[in-house]
Design a protein around this motif. Structure first.
Motif, PDB file in Angstrom:
ATOM      1  N   PRO A  56       0.814  -1.225   0.000  1.00  0.00           N
ATOM      2  CA  PRO A  56       0.000   0.000   0.000  1.00  0.00           C
ATOM      3  C   PRO A  56       0.846   1.272   0.000  1.00  0.00           C
ATOM      4  O   PRO A  56       0.411   2.306  -0.516  1.00  0.00           O
ATOM      5  CB  PRO A  56      -0.812  -0.134   1.293  1.00  0.00           C
ATOM      6  CG  PRO A  56      -0.959  -1.604   1.477  1.00  0.00           C
ATOM      7  CD  PRO A  56       0.377  -2.164   1.055  1.00  0.00           C
ATOM      8  N   GLY A  57       2.066   1.187   0.526  1.00  0.00           N
ATOM      9  CA  GLY A  57       2.953   2.349   0.548  1.00  0.00           C
ATOM     10  C   GLY A  57       3.960   2.389  -0.584  1.00  0.00           C
ATOM     11  O   GLY A  57       4.835   3.273  -0.626  1.00  0.00           O
ATOM     12  N   GLY A  58       3.860   1.433  -1.522  1.00  0.00           N
ATOM     13  CA  GLY A  58       4.722   1.470  -2.697  1.00  0.00           C
ATOM     14  C   GLY A  58       5.930   0.551  -2.654  1.00  0.00           C
ATOM     15  O   GLY A  58       6.789   0.612  -3.543  1.00  0.00           O
ATOM     16  N   LEU A  59       6.025  -0.305  -1.641  1.00  0.00           N
ATOM     17  CA  LEU A  59       7.156  -1.226  -1.513  1.00  0.00           C
ATOM     18  C   LEU A  59       6.652  -2.647  -1.305  1.00  0.00           C
ATOM     19  O   LEU A  59       5.552  -2.857  -0.788  1.00  0.00           O
ATOM     20  CB  LEU A  59       8.045  -0.835  -0.332  1.00  0.00           C
ATOM     21  CG  LEU A  59       8.735   0.527  -0.377  1.00  0.00           C
ATOM     22  CD1 LEU A  59       9.358   0.833   0.985  1.00  0.00           C
ATOM     23  CD2 LEU A  59       9.796   0.550  -1.461  1.00  0.00           C
ATOM     24  N   LEU A  60       7.465  -3.620  -1.719  1.00  0.00           N
ATOM     25  CA  LEU A  60       7.212  -5.016  -1.361  1.00  0.00           C
ATOM     26  C   LEU A  60       8.310  -5.433  -0.399  1.00  0.00           C
ATOM     27  O   LEU A  60       9.471  -5.596  -0.797  1.00  0.00           O
ATOM     28  CB  LEU A  60       7.237  -5.925  -2.591  1.00  0.00           C
ATOM     29  CG  LEU A  60       7.190  -7.432  -2.289  1.00  0.00           C
ATOM     30  CD1 LEU A  60       5.867  -7.811  -1.626  1.00  0.00           C
ATOM     31  CD2 LEU A  60       7.414  -8.263  -3.547  1.00  0.00           C
TER      32      LEU A  60
END
Length: 295
Positions: free
Chosen positions: A164-168
Motif C-alpha cells: 500500500p505504501g509502494g514497496l514489497l
C-alpha cells in the motif's frame, strides 16, 4: 443422503480459509455449521444471512468441540494463523489441531479435511506445528484429506507487506520463487474434497496458484496498480532479531525452496484456480488500492 442433507462443521469460519470454505459449501448446497467465538461479528452475521448455522464455541474446550460435532458429516479443520509465529503459538496450535481430530473421531465423522502448510515435513526441523498434527491424523484411523496451502495472495493487502505504501517487503532473495494461492481457492479445494471423497480420501495435496520471484511480483503489481512498486529485501539479521522462526523459514526458502508443484495438474482438477495476475484482476487490485488510501 445427498449433500444438501449433510452438515459440514467449519472451523475458522469467520477467518480467511474457513470463511471461503463455508462460502463455497453454502453456494454448492451443503449445510454449514460455522464454529466461532463471536456469533455477533460481521462475518458471522454474513454467514448466517447466507444460510449457515452459527455455533458459538471455543476450540480449546473439548466439551464445546464435542457438542459442535453432533450430527456432522464432515469437518474442515484450520487453526488461526499468527503473523509472528513463536514456540508458544505453535504448541497451542498442535494442541487444538489434535483436539479437533480427536473429537471428530469420537463423533465418527465421515471426512476430516485438515488445512496444513506446504512443505510441512521439510519445515519440521524448525517449526513442527502442522507436521505434528498431520502425523497425528495419519495415525488416528479417521477418514481424512490433508490440504497444504502455501502463503496467501491476500497477505499482500496488509500494510505489513509494504505494498500500500509502494514497496514489497520481502525476506527472501530476489531469485527465490515464492509460492502463492488465493484463499478463495483453498475453500474451493476443501469443497471439492467433500464432494469427491473417492478421489480425495487419504490424500495430501499441495495447493499453489502461482510461483513467482519477488522481482516478477513487483513487475506484475506495478502493471496492475499503474504505479511503481519496488522490491525491498529485509536483511536476514533483521528478520532473526525480530522473530527466530521467520528467520529460519527465510533461510529454508532460500536454501531449499518450496516443493515443486504441478500447477497444470491442479488447474485440470479445478480450472478456476487463480494465477497472481488473475487474482489481482478479480479482487486483489481493488483491495490493495483500498488499503492504500485507508488512514
Amino acid at each position: 443422503m445427498s449433500q444438501k442433507d449433510k452438515i459440514i462443521l467449519v472451523f475458522g469460519a469467520t477467518g480467511q480459509q474457513g470463511g471461503e470454505t463455508a462460502k463455497y459449501l453454502l453456494k454448492n448446497h451443503w449445510k454449514v455449521r460455522a464454529f466461532t467465538r463471536s456469533p455477533s461479528s460481521e462475518n458471522s452475521l454474513m454467514l448466517k444471512k447466507f444460510g449457515a448455522e452459527i455455533f458459538q464455541g471455543d476450540m480449546e474446550d473439548s466439551t464445546s468441540l464435542d457438542s459442535a460435532m453432533s450430527g456432522v458429516y464432515g469437518v474442515f479443520s484450520v487453526q488461526p494463523p499468527e503473523w509472528e509465529p513463536n514456540e508458544s503459538t505453535d504448541t497451542n496450535e498442535i494442541k487444538v489441531g489434535i483436539s479437533v481430530a480427536d473429537s471428530a473421531k469420537k463423533a465418527k465423522v465421515s471426512h476430516l479435511v485438515y488445512s496444513s502448510v506446504i512443505g510441512a515435513e521439510r519445515q519440521s526441523s524448525f517449526r513442527t506445528h502442522k507436521w505434528e498434527v498431520e502425523k497425528y491424523i495419519h495415525n488416528l484411523g479417521i477418514p481424512f484429506t490433508i490440504l497444504r496451502p502455501t502463503g496467501f495472495m491476500e497477505n499482500l493487502i496488509h500494510p505489513r507487506s509494504g505494498i500500500p505504501g509502494g514497496l514489497l517487503y520481502e525476506t527472501v532473495s530476489p531469485d527465490s520463487r515464492i509460492h502463492m494461492i488465493s484463499v478463495e481457492d483453498i475453500g474451493a479445494f476443501a469443497g471439492l474434497a467433500f464432494e469427491n471423497p473417492e478421489k480425495y480420501l487419504g490424500r495430501t495435496i499441495d495447493l499453489v496458484g502461482d510461483s513467482l520471484t519477488p522481482l516478477q511480483i513487483v513487475d506484475i503489481l506495478s502493471m496492475f496498480l499503474d504505479r511503481r512498486i519496488e522490491y525491498m529485501r529485509i536483511p536476514l539479521e533483521t528478520v532473526y532479531s525480530h522473530n527466530k522462526i521467520l528467520g529460519q523459514l527465510t533461510e529454508w526458502i532460500n536454501r531449499e525452496g518450496y516443493p515443486k508443484v504441478d500447477l497444470d495438474s491442479l488447474r485440470n482438477v479445478y480450472p478456476g484456480l487463480l494465477s497472481f495476475s488473475q487474482w489481482l484482476e478479480k479482487t486483489g487490485k481493488v483491495k490493495i488500492e483500498e488499503a492504500s488510501i485507508r488512514p
